[in-house]
Design a protein around this motif. Structure first.
Motif, PDB file in Angstrom:
ATOM      1  N   GLU A  35       0.848  -1.203   0.000  1.00 33.06           N
ATOM      2  CA  GLU A  35       0.000   0.000   0.000  1.00 33.06           C
ATOM      3  C   GLU A  35       0.879   1.247   0.000  1.00 33.06           C
ATOM      4  OE1 GLU A  35      -3.257   1.052  -0.288  1.00 33.06           O
ATOM      5  OE2 GLU A  35      -2.429   3.058   0.058  1.00 33.06           O
ATOM      6  N   ARG A  51     -16.634  10.912   2.231  1.00 31.85           N
ATOM      7  CA  ARG A  51     -16.892   9.736   1.398  1.00 31.85           C
ATOM      8  C   ARG A  51     -17.549   8.662   2.246  1.00 31.85           C
ATOM      9  NH1 ARG A  51     -14.065   9.208  -3.439  1.00 31.85           N
ATOM     10  NH2 ARG A  51     -15.534   7.495  -3.758  1.00 31.85           N
ATOM     11  N   ALA A  54     -22.929   3.021   0.736  1.00 31.42           N
ATOM     12  CA  ALA A  54     -24.084   2.215   1.146  1.00 31.42           C
ATOM     13  C   ALA A  54     -23.650   0.754   1.022  1.00 31.42           C
ATOM     14  CB  ALA A  54     -25.257   2.513   0.221  1.00 31.42           C
ATOM     15  N   SER A 136       5.058   1.144  -3.147  1.00 35.82           N
ATOM     16  CA  SER A 136       4.111   0.980  -4.249  1.00 35.82           C
ATOM     17  C   SER A 136       4.731   0.178  -5.375  1.00 35.82           C
ATOM     18  CB  SER A 136       3.592   2.333  -4.741  1.00 35.82           C
ATOM     19  OG  SER A 136       4.660   3.154  -5.069  1.00 35.82           O
ATOM     20  N   ASP A 290     -12.248  -1.165  -8.005  1.00 39.70           N
ATOM     21  CA  ASP A 290     -12.211  -0.113  -9.025  1.00 39.70           C
ATOM     22  C   ASP A 290     -11.094  -0.319 -10.049  1.00 39.70           C
ATOM     23  OD1 ASP A 290     -14.351   1.066  -7.789  1.00 39.70           O
ATOM     24  OD2 ASP A 290     -13.489   3.090  -7.747  1.00 39.70           O
ATOM     25  N   GLY A 300     -25.165   3.229  -5.823  1.00 39.33           N
ATOM     26  CA  GLY A 300     -24.235   2.946  -4.732  1.00 39.33           C
ATOM     27  C   GLY A 300     -23.707   1.520  -4.776  1.00 39.33           C
ATOM     28  N   VAL A 303     -18.269  -0.116  -4.461  1.00 39.48           N
ATOM     29  CA  VAL A 303     -17.461  -0.911  -3.544  1.00 39.48           C
ATOM     30  C   VAL A 303     -18.135  -2.252  -3.253  1.00 39.48           C
ATOM     31  CG1 VAL A 303     -18.284  -0.058  -1.304  1.00 39.48           C
ATOM     32  CG2 VAL A 303     -15.925  -0.770  -1.563  1.00 39.48           C
ATOM     33  N   ASN A 304     -19.459  -2.289  -3.401  1.00 33.38           N
ATOM     34  CA  ASN A 304     -20.142  -3.578  -3.195  1.00 33.38           C
ATOM     35  C   ASN A 304     -19.694  -4.601  -4.239  1.00 33.38           C
ATOM     36  OD1 ASN A 304     -21.895  -3.059  -0.889  1.00 33.38           O
ATOM     37  ND2 ASN A 304     -22.850  -1.542  -2.208  1.00 33.38           N
TER      38      ASN A 304
HETATM   39  C1  LIG Z   1     -19.452  10.242  -5.328  1.00 38.26           C
HETATM   40  C2  LIG Z   1     -19.261   8.769  -5.155  1.00 38.26           C
HETATM   41  C3  LIG Z   1     -20.143   8.062  -4.307  1.00 38.26           C
HETATM   42  C4  LIG Z   1     -20.004   6.670  -4.152  1.00 38.26           C
HETATM   43  N1  LIG Z   1     -20.897   5.994  -3.356  1.00 38.26           N
HETATM   44  C5  LIG Z   1     -20.817   4.651  -3.260  1.00 38.26           C
HETATM   45  C6  LIG Z   1     -21.771   3.895  -2.474  1.00 38.26           C
HETATM   46  O1  LIG Z   1     -22.693   4.437  -1.843  1.00 38.26           O
HETATM   47  N2  LIG Z   1     -21.636   2.527  -2.433  1.00 38.26           N
HETATM   48  C7  LIG Z   1     -20.655   1.898  -3.135  1.00 38.26           C
HETATM   49  O2  LIG Z   1     -20.614   0.644  -3.101  1.00 38.26           O
HETATM   50  N3  LIG Z   1     -19.727   2.573  -3.854  1.00 38.26           N
HETATM   51  C8  LIG Z   1     -19.789   3.924  -3.942  1.00 38.26           C
HETATM   52  N4  LIG Z   1     -18.864   4.607  -4.671  1.00 38.26           N
HETATM   53  C9  LIG Z   1     -17.743   3.869  -5.286  1.00 38.26           C
HETATM   54  C10 LIG Z   1     -16.665   3.535  -4.247  1.00 38.26           C
HETATM   55  O3  LIG Z   1     -16.247   4.713  -3.580  1.00 38.26           O
HETATM   56  C11 LIG Z   1     -15.462   2.849  -4.932  1.00 38.26           C
HETATM   57  O4  LIG Z   1     -15.950   1.777  -5.692  1.00 38.26           O
HETATM   58  C12 LIG Z   1     -14.458   2.330  -3.901  1.00 38.26           C
HETATM   59  O5  LIG Z   1     -13.901   3.381  -3.154  1.00 38.26           O
HETATM   60  C13 LIG Z   1     -13.337   1.541  -4.586  1.00 38.26           C
HETATM   61  O6  LIG Z   1     -12.536   0.911  -3.603  1.00 38.26           O
HETATM   62  P1  LIG Z   1     -11.175   0.166  -4.010  1.00 38.26           P
HETATM   63  O7  LIG Z   1     -10.642  -0.413  -2.725  1.00 38.26           O
HETATM   64  O8  LIG Z   1     -11.397  -0.730  -5.173  1.00 38.26           O
HETATM   65  O9  LIG Z   1     -10.213   1.312  -4.555  1.00 38.26           O
HETATM   66  P2  LIG Z   1      -9.593   2.583  -3.822  1.00 38.26           P
HETATM   67  O10 LIG Z   1     -10.489   3.072  -2.724  1.00 38.26           O
HETATM   68  O11 LIG Z   1      -9.245   3.553  -4.891  1.00 38.26           O
HETATM   69  O12 LIG Z   1      -8.263   2.012  -3.121  1.00 38.26           O
HETATM   70  C14 LIG Z   1      -7.088   1.772  -3.858  1.00 38.26           C
HETATM   71  C15 LIG Z   1      -5.902   1.709  -2.889  1.00 38.26           C
HETATM   72  O13 LIG Z   1      -4.738   1.354  -3.624  1.00 38.26           O
HETATM   73  C16 LIG Z   1      -3.650   2.192  -3.262  1.00 38.26           C
HETATM   74  N5  LIG Z   1      -2.743   2.267  -4.427  1.00 38.26           N
HETATM   75  C17 LIG Z   1      -3.012   2.847  -5.620  1.00 38.26           C
HETATM   76  N6  LIG Z   1      -1.963   2.653  -6.468  1.00 38.26           N
HETATM   77  C18 LIG Z   1      -1.048   1.932  -5.789  1.00 38.26           C
HETATM   78  C19 LIG Z   1       0.246   1.424  -6.128  1.00 38.26           C
HETATM   79  N7  LIG Z   1       0.768   1.588  -7.368  1.00 38.26           N
HETATM   80  N8  LIG Z   1       0.942   0.731  -5.204  1.00 38.26           N
HETATM   81  C20 LIG Z   1       0.423   0.559  -3.955  1.00 38.26           C
HETATM   82  N9  LIG Z   1      -0.804   1.013  -3.573  1.00 38.26           N
HETATM   83  C21 LIG Z   1      -1.522   1.693  -4.490  1.00 38.26           C
HETATM   84  C22 LIG Z   1      -4.309   3.518  -2.888  1.00 38.26           C
HETATM   85  O14 LIG Z   1      -3.484   4.267  -2.009  1.00 38.26           O
HETATM   86  C23 LIG Z   1      -5.607   3.033  -2.212  1.00 38.26           C
HETATM   87  O15 LIG Z   1      -5.423   2.818  -0.826  1.00 38.26           O
HETATM   88  C24 LIG Z   1     -18.977   5.984  -4.846  1.00 38.26           C
HETATM   89  C25 LIG Z   1     -18.086   6.690  -5.683  1.00 38.26           C
HETATM   90  C26 LIG Z   1     -18.232   8.064  -5.840  1.00 38.26           C
HETATM   91  C27 LIG Z   1     -17.301   8.811  -6.762  1.00 38.26           C
END
Ligand SMILES: Cc1cc2nc3c(=O)[nH]c(=O)nc-3n(C[C@H](O)[C@H](O)[C@H](O)COP(=O)(O)OP(=O)(O)OC[C@H]3O[C@@H](n4cnc5c(N)ncnc54)[C@H](O)[C@@H]3O)c2cc1C
Length: 410
Positions: A35, A51, A54, A136, A290, A300, A303-304
């Motif tokens: 991370e 942020r 749901a 990273s 993502d 929403g 993340v689900n």
């Molecule tokens: C306005 C808005 C509202 C939302 N509401 C909802 C909701 O109600 N319900 C829902 O399910 N989803 C919602 N989402 C979507 C949700 O926020 C995302 O799907 C979620 O945050 C993705 O999580 P993740 O762990 O996949 O990625 P991220 O949260 O982007 O985490 C990625 C991690 O990887 C690390 N990283 C990146 N590159 C590297 C690298 N090269 N080396 C090491 N570490 C690295 C980063 O530091 C970070 O900690 C919403 C999105 C938006 C924009």
């Protein structure tokens, strides 16, 4: 010098990566977690984060198996049992009540940094995962039996499988050359914590307005976290208004629901898009969260879907081990790719269609017929509710209440 060896190296410890690390390590798989930024401690005295997500009942069950759900609930979160959807053209709202769909709740509003922090705490406390943080990804050198991973610090490690949970700008996806289909919506989501005259009674409320939906999600102190989708230039304008002007516009957009606005915290905007990776697995590398898919937030589900990927990958690896497959064997990865890609694409394209439907002119036949069909069809409402709850027909077993240890037995 190849460095330490692992079954799985996870890049990215967001909500999805930390959950995957817990599930795999609790299932007896050796894990490295890389991370870039150490998660910040959660302070329950601080105001709510901007942020929030749901979290569906299916996702809550997954996070519970990863050991973090109780920690989250002991801090702060808000379950909701009703969802109220209005189409902003004066038609009676569409109500989804949990008991009608045999659900105890429709979801729980959780701050993103709380979920990430609690999962990170579990990973650290159990001491089953080697943490490479802050560090990273620099590169991946794929091999037939294992991949060599180089980190920016110069450290190296090897793993039978590399899991990219490193978000929308995934470095894992980039170095593996996995392409994406991309749809820019020219919209931003404006987020903010607001208080109305009446306390939010635990309802997720959404009104479809010209230009995009406005959602109020309930918080544990009776205020709401809003996501207001607007065309990008409009969102920038709203961001620049002073609080009084902003509240006046938000009052108008949400008129009639819970009275007038009384408070409004800091605001931020996020660009909205849909991104779908052309594959989720290749050369002993998988994508999840993502990194694999970004969907419009109107239901929403972002993340689900990511937490379901984490559960799905865990199931594929544990099941594969039972039938003698090695971690990261092509058969397991093909199964993961087919399963999770089809689920995410169904959801993403469904959101895309819903967005287009509600973006259509209020009087367009498509919009009126579409809404009438959804309103009258119990089948469609139940299908939406079950999928939104993370309990659709192809949900991971962990989402439907199976215990992690049950996946390790034949
Ligand atoms: C306005 C808005 C509202 C939302 N509401 C909802 C909701 O109600 N319900 C829902 O399910 N989803 C919602 N989402 C979507 C949700 O926020 C995302 O799907 C979620 O945050 C993705 O999580 P993740 O762990 O996949 O990625 P991220 O949260 O982007 O985490 C990625 C991690 O990887 C690390 N990283 C990146 N590159 C590297 C690298 N090269 N080396 C090491 N570490 C690295 C980063 O530091 C970070 O900690 C919403 C999105 C938006 C924009």
């Amino acid at each position: 010098m190849t460095g330490k060896h692992y079954d799985v190296a996870i890049v990215g410890a967001g909500m999805v990566g930390t959950t995957l690390a817990s599930l795999l390590s609790r299932g007896g798989i050796s894990v490295a977690l890389v991370e870039a930024n150490e998660p910040q401690p959660f302070d329950p005295q601080s105001d709510f984060g901007l942020r929030v997500s749901a979290i569906s009942p299916g996702s809550a069950a997954i996070v519970q198996q990863a050991g973090a759900w109780k920690l989250i609930c002991d801090q702060r979160c808000r379950p909701y049992r009703r969802m109220q959807v209005e189409d902003g053209v004066g038609v009676a709202p569409l109500l989804f009540d949990a008991p009608v769909f045999n659900l105890e709740r429709l979801g729980t509003i959780v701050e993103n940094n709380l979920l990430q922090w609690c999962s990170w705490q579990v990973v650290k406390a159990e001491n089953l995962v080697d943490l490479y943080c802050p560090d990273s990804l620099d590169g991946i050198n794929p091999g037939p039996d294992l991949n060599q991973v180089t980190l920016k610090s110069g450290r190296k490690l090897t793993a039978k499988l590399v899991a990219g949970a490193d978000g929308a700008a995934s470095g894992v996806r980039r170095v593996m050359g996995i392409r994406q289909r991309y749809w820019g919506y020219n919209q931003h989501g404006l987020v903010c914590v607001v208080g109305k005259q009446k306390s939010n009674p635990g309802v997720a409320w959404q009104r479809f307005l010209p230009g995009g939906p406005l959602a109020f999600l309930p918080l544990s102190d009776g205020r709401s976290s809003i996501v207001w989708t607007r065309p990008s230039s409009e969102a920038e304008r709203l961001l620049a208004l002073d609080s009084r002007e902003f509240m006046a516009e938000l009052d108008e957009a949400s008129s009639g629901w819970l009275g007038k606005l009384e408070s409004c915290g800091p605001r931020a905007t996020f660009p909205l898009s849909m991104r779908l990776s052309e594959c989720y697995a290749t050369d002993r590398v998988v994508l999840l969260g993502d990194a694999a898919h970004v969907v419009h937030p109107l239901a929403g589900q972002g993340v689900n879907l990511g937490l379901a990927d984490a559960a799905g990958l865990t199931e594929s690896l544990l099941r594969g081990r039972l039938v003698g497959d090695g971690i990261g064997d092509a058969r397991q990865l093909r199964a993961y790719d087919r399963w999770r890609r089809s689920e995410s694409e169904t959801m993403a394209l469904g959101m895309h269609a819903l967005r287009s439907l509600f973006n259509a002119d209020a009087l367009s036949p498509l919009r009126r017929v579409g809404l009438a069909v959804v309103k009258r069809s119990w089948f469609m409402q139940d299908m939406f509710a079950q999928r939104a709850a993370g309990l659709g027909p192809n949900a991971p077993k962990l989402a439907t209440g199976a215990a992690l240890h049950s996946l390790q037995k034949p």
